[in-house]
Design a protein around this motif. Structure first.
Motif, short mmCIF file in Angstrom:
data_model
loop_
_atom_site.label_atom_id
_atom_site.label_comp_id
_atom_site.label_asym_id
_atom_site.label_seq_id
_atom_site.Cartn_x
_atom_site.Cartn_y
_atom_site.Cartn_z
N UNK A 89 -48.04 -77.34 46.07
CA UNK A 89 -46.79 -76.93 45.85
C UNK A 89 -46.59 -75.74 44.77
N UNK A 90 -45.33 -75.20 44.80
CA UNK A 90 -45.11 -73.92 44.23
C UNK A 90 -43.90 -74.23 43.30
N UNK A 91 -43.90 -73.54 42.02
CA UNK A 91 -42.78 -73.36 41.24
C UNK A 91 -42.37 -72.11 40.77
N UNK A 92 -41.04 -71.72 40.82
CA UNK A 92 -40.73 -70.44 40.75
C UNK A 92 -39.70 -70.47 39.43
N UNK A 93 -39.95 -69.77 38.18
CA UNK A 93 -39.10 -69.88 37.24
C UNK A 93 -38.79 -68.10 37.14
N UNK A 94 -37.57 -68.20 36.17
CA UNK A 94 -37.20 -66.57 35.89
C UNK A 94 -37.00 -66.67 34.40
N UNK A 95 -37.24 -65.36 33.85
CA UNK A 95 -36.94 -64.95 32.48
C UNK A 95 -36.01 -63.85 32.58
N UNK A 112 -51.95 -75.38 36.62
CA UNK A 112 -51.79 -74.09 37.39
C UNK A 112 -52.97 -73.37 38.08
N UNK A 113 -52.93 -72.97 39.10
CA UNK A 113 -53.89 -72.41 39.84
C UNK A 113 -54.01 -71.13 39.84
N UNK A 114 -52.92 -70.45 40.24
CA UNK A 114 -52.56 -69.01 40.16
C UNK A 114 -51.33 -68.72 39.60
N UNK A 176 -40.08 -62.43 37.34
CA UNK A 176 -39.94 -63.67 38.17
C UNK A 176 -41.34 -64.30 38.17
N UNK A 177 -41.42 -65.42 38.15
CA UNK A 177 -42.78 -66.03 37.59
C UNK A 177 -42.92 -66.98 38.89
N UNK A 178 -44.18 -67.41 39.64
CA UNK A 178 -44.46 -68.27 40.53
C UNK A 178 -45.76 -68.77 40.32
N UNK A 179 -45.92 -69.88 40.61
CA UNK A 179 -47.25 -70.69 40.25
C UNK A 179 -47.45 -71.65 41.10
N UNK A 180 -48.80 -71.62 41.75
CA UNK A 180 -49.35 -72.55 42.57
C UNK A 180 -49.78 -73.76 41.54
N UNK A 181 -49.36 -75.04 41.86
CA UNK A 181 -49.76 -76.01 40.91
C UNK A 181 -50.78 -76.87 41.73
N UNK A 182 -51.61 -77.84 41.00
CA UNK A 182 -52.54 -78.69 41.63
C UNK A 182 -52.05 -79.73 42.28
N UNK A 183 -50.83 -80.50 42.05
CA UNK A 183 -50.42 -81.29 42.86
C UNK A 183 -48.97 -81.47 42.69
N UNK A 184 -48.35 -82.51 43.40
CA UNK A 184 -46.96 -82.32 43.52
C UNK A 184 -46.42 -83.21 42.40
N UNK A 186 -47.97 -82.84 39.50
CA UNK A 186 -47.62 -81.79 38.38
C UNK A 186 -46.43 -80.77 38.63
N UNK A 187 -46.11 -80.70 39.66
CA UNK A 187 -44.74 -79.81 40.12
C UNK A 187 -43.57 -80.63 39.54
#
Length: 219
Positions: A89-95, A112-114, A176-184, A186-187
Motif C-alpha cells: 500500500x501507498x501513502x502520499x502526504x504533502x508539506x 515504511x519500506x521506501x 510531496x512525500x510518498x511511502x510504501x508501507x508494509x501492510x494495509x 499499517x496504512x
C-alpha cells in the motif's frame, strides 16, 4: 498526455549506499509544467504533513499523484532498490510549511519500506531546511546535504541507520512525500493518524499552533 516523470533519469541514476541506500534525481519533472503546478499546489498555511485525502488541488497536481501511484514508477523504484513493492500500500502526504519542531533527526517508522520525497520549491537560498542524510543521530554528522529545489527527487530505503533531518527553518517549504508501507493495516493506522491531526490543526490558528510547537521544543 506525456509522462510527468523522468523515469529514465531515475533508472539511470546511481544507487548510493553511504550512509544508507538512496537515489537523488534532479529535474525529475519537466520544467514546462512548473508554473501550472505551482499554482495548483494545495493551499497549506500550517506546519506538518497532510494526507492528500484532505487537500484540494488542481488537475495537473492530481495527474502527478496518479503517476507517482502508477506501476511504472513503482517498478522503477523496486528495481533500483531490489525490493518487491507490488501489492504494497501507498501513502502520499504533502508539506507546505515548516515550523520550529520540523526537521528533527529520525529514521522513519519501521512500517515504511521506501520513502520518496519530491521537492517543489523555488531555488533554495536559506541555510536551514536543506535535507541532510546523516551517519548518526547527530545533525552535524552529514554525508549529503540536499537543497529542496524544485523537481528534486530523493528516494531512500528505510533502515535503522537511515538518519535524516534538517536545520531549523520556518516558512514555506513544499514537498510531496510518498511511502510504501508494509501492510494495509499499517496504512489504515498511519492515514487515520494523519487525518485526525489535520482536522485538529484546521481548528487551531496558525500563530497558536506555532507557539505550541515552541513549548514542546523547550521541554
Amino acid at each position: 498526455m506525456a509522462s510527468l516523470l523522468r523515469l529514465n533519469a531515475l533508472s539511470g541514476a546511481p544507487l548510493a549506499t553511504d550512509p544508507f541506500e538512496y537515489v537523488i534525481v534532479r529535474d525529475f519533472l519537466p520544467a514546462e509544467i512548473r508554473p501550472a503546478l505551482e499554482k495548483e499546489f494545495p493551499a497549506i498555511d500550517k506546519p506538518g504533513v497532510f494526507p492528500v485525502q484532505v487537500l484540494r488541488y488542481g488537475p495537473l497536481f492530481a495527474a502527478l499523484l496518479e503517476e507517482l501511484r502508477s506501476a511504472p514508477f513503482r517498478d522503477a523504484v523496486s528495481q533500483k532498490f531490489s525490493v518487491p513493492l507490488d501489492g504494497k500500500p501507498i501513502m502520499i502526504t504533502v508539506r507546505g510549511r515548516c515550523g520550529p519542531r520540523d526537521g528533527q533527526v529520525h529514521t522513519d517508522s519501521e512500517n515504511k519500506i521506501i520513502t520518496v520525497l519530491l521537492y517543489l520549491n523555488s531555488r533554495w537560498e536559506a541555510d536551514g531546511g536543506r535535507l541532510r542524510l546523516l551517519r548518526s543521530h547527530d545533525i552535524e554528522d552529514v554525508a549529503v546535504e540536499l537543497p529542496p529545489d524544485w523537481g528534486t527527487l530523493l528516494v531512500f530505503r528505510r533502515s535503522d541507520r537511515s538518519f535524516h533531518g534538517h536545520r531549523l527553518f520556518e516558512g514555506e517549504r513544499r514537498v510531496l512525500m510518498l511511502n510504501w508501507l508494509t501492510s494495509q493495516e499499517d496504512l489504515d493506522h498511519e492515514l487515520g493518524r494523519h487525518i485526525r491531526s489535520s482536522r485538529l490543526k484546521s481548528l487551531i490558528p496558525t500563530a497558536l499552533l506555532e507557539r505550541l510547537h515552541w513549548r514542546r521544543v523547550a521541554r
